[in-house]
Enzyme design. Sequence first.
Site, PDB file in Angstrom:
ATOM      1  N   HIS A  34      43.200  34.354 118.422  1.00  0.00           N
ATOM      2  CA  HIS A  34      43.568  34.842 117.086  1.00  0.00           C
ATOM      3  C   HIS A  34      43.837  36.346 117.216  1.00  0.00           C
ATOM      4  O   HIS A  34      43.245  37.011 118.076  1.00  0.00           O
ATOM      5  CB  HIS A  34      42.366  34.600 116.165  1.00  0.00           C
ATOM      6  CG  HIS A  34      42.596  34.897 114.730  1.00  0.00           C
ATOM      7  ND1 HIS A  34      42.459  36.164 114.214  1.00  0.00           N
ATOM      8  CD2 HIS A  34      42.935  34.089 113.693  1.00  0.00           C
ATOM      9  CE1 HIS A  34      42.703  36.115 112.906  1.00  0.00           C
ATOM     10  NE2 HIS A  34      42.990  34.875 112.573  1.00  0.00           N
ATOM     11  N   LYS A  51      34.102  29.978 106.657  1.00  0.00           N
ATOM     12  CA  LYS A  51      34.698  28.818 107.337  1.00  0.00           C
ATOM     13  C   LYS A  51      33.666  27.710 107.547  1.00  0.00           C
ATOM     14  O   LYS A  51      33.983  26.638 108.023  1.00  0.00           O
ATOM     15  CB  LYS A  51      35.287  29.253 108.677  1.00  0.00           C
ATOM     16  CG  LYS A  51      36.536  30.131 108.513  1.00  0.00           C
ATOM     17  CD  LYS A  51      37.223  30.352 109.813  1.00  0.00           C
ATOM     18  CE  LYS A  51      38.123  31.557 109.802  1.00  0.00           C
ATOM     19  NZ  LYS A  51      39.448  31.304 109.234  1.00  0.00           N
TER      20      LYS A  51
END
Length: 405
Positions: free
Chosen positions: A122, A225
Amino acid sequence: MYNISKIREDFPILSRTVYGKPLVYLDNGATTQKPRCVVESITDEYYSVNANVHRGVHFLSQQATNLHEASRETVRKFINARGTNEIVFTRGTTESINLVVSTFADSQMQAGDEVIVSVMEHHSNIVSWQLQAARKGIVLKVIPMNDRGELLLDEYEKLFSPRTRIVSVTHVSNVLGTINPVDKLIEIAHAHNVPVLIDGAQSIPHLPVDVQALDADFYVFSGHKVYGPTGIGVLYGKEDWLDRLPPYQGGGEMIKNVSFEKTTFNELPFKFEAGTPDYIGSTALAKALDYVSAIGMENIEAYEHELTEYAMQHLKEIPGMRIFGEAERKSSVISFLVGNIHHFDMGTLLDRLGIAVRTGHHCAEPLMHRLGIEGTVRASFALYNTKEEIDVLAAGIERVARMFL
Ligand code: PMP
């Protein structure tokens, strides 16, 4: 027993409609929905406990402090850290990574020293290193992958040099779903006396994680998350490493004594927690971790694995379907393109059918370059998704595909 209807009742948002259609929420890689107990924890604490933590002599402050520190223990237990002094609360994965990158580069790296990352990182685990690379002359080396989306361990081993100072890799790819063999990556790094930072943003919600069994030096994740609130995350670091790193930000809480001549710093983990912490968020995060623990991470992993297998099988039957990421060990993320249909068009039209997916480069542009594409459509499943929702997704994709014929 995995009681999916009871689980879905815990998430009020799942019963809403969008454009008159039942919501099919498949953007869990970006953020998960929250169970009632997490949302109620936030209102309950604001209504009945709220007070700033740590320095207060009064009742509420002590109660808020107890809740905050109990949450740290919940996190410790969840990832099996040795002590709560190894659990630092941050704003999320991004801040946790930046904390390690910045303090590690400052104290442990010289110009010409190297960090190993992977091609599937990421941006938060690339750009934060690049900022230091520009500032200090640090060199990034990149672990390549095969076409199934699996890292090449032989190539990884070859990247080590006497200048390698740290390895910084993701546990699970947010695009491909690949579950990287982080135990092996860590073992190899340690054989070279190199510590490892693991980005657990996409693993913590889906797999049981034991930082001691992995022997990770740093492990980071975001609360939002894993069914927790936004704005809170975790940095796990081995005590020995956290002790060696300098403070990240200056302010209240992170000091022992301050004078204009000399300031001494607080003990772990407070050395890294400048300012008022998100104590409301930490309590709610602990509630989220308790929630998934009660279901059982092994059960969640097995349930989501079944969903993913089902989805892979059905999506592959769609004419023109290209799936990115077919690793042997894969988490509940499916990235795809259909024929020549732009990912943005597919995402927008699925949305009109009530299906929430993500489109674009997913903050992983170097991976897009490796795949030779600009972006994908990504469906990512959570503990509350169902095979019926996957049927709706498959039917939705086919319907959109027919429009483009
Ligand atoms: N790493 C990975 C693998 C991710 O998927 C994400 C979120 N998409 C992040 C880091 C950043 O997480 P956050 O935005 O919560 O800091």
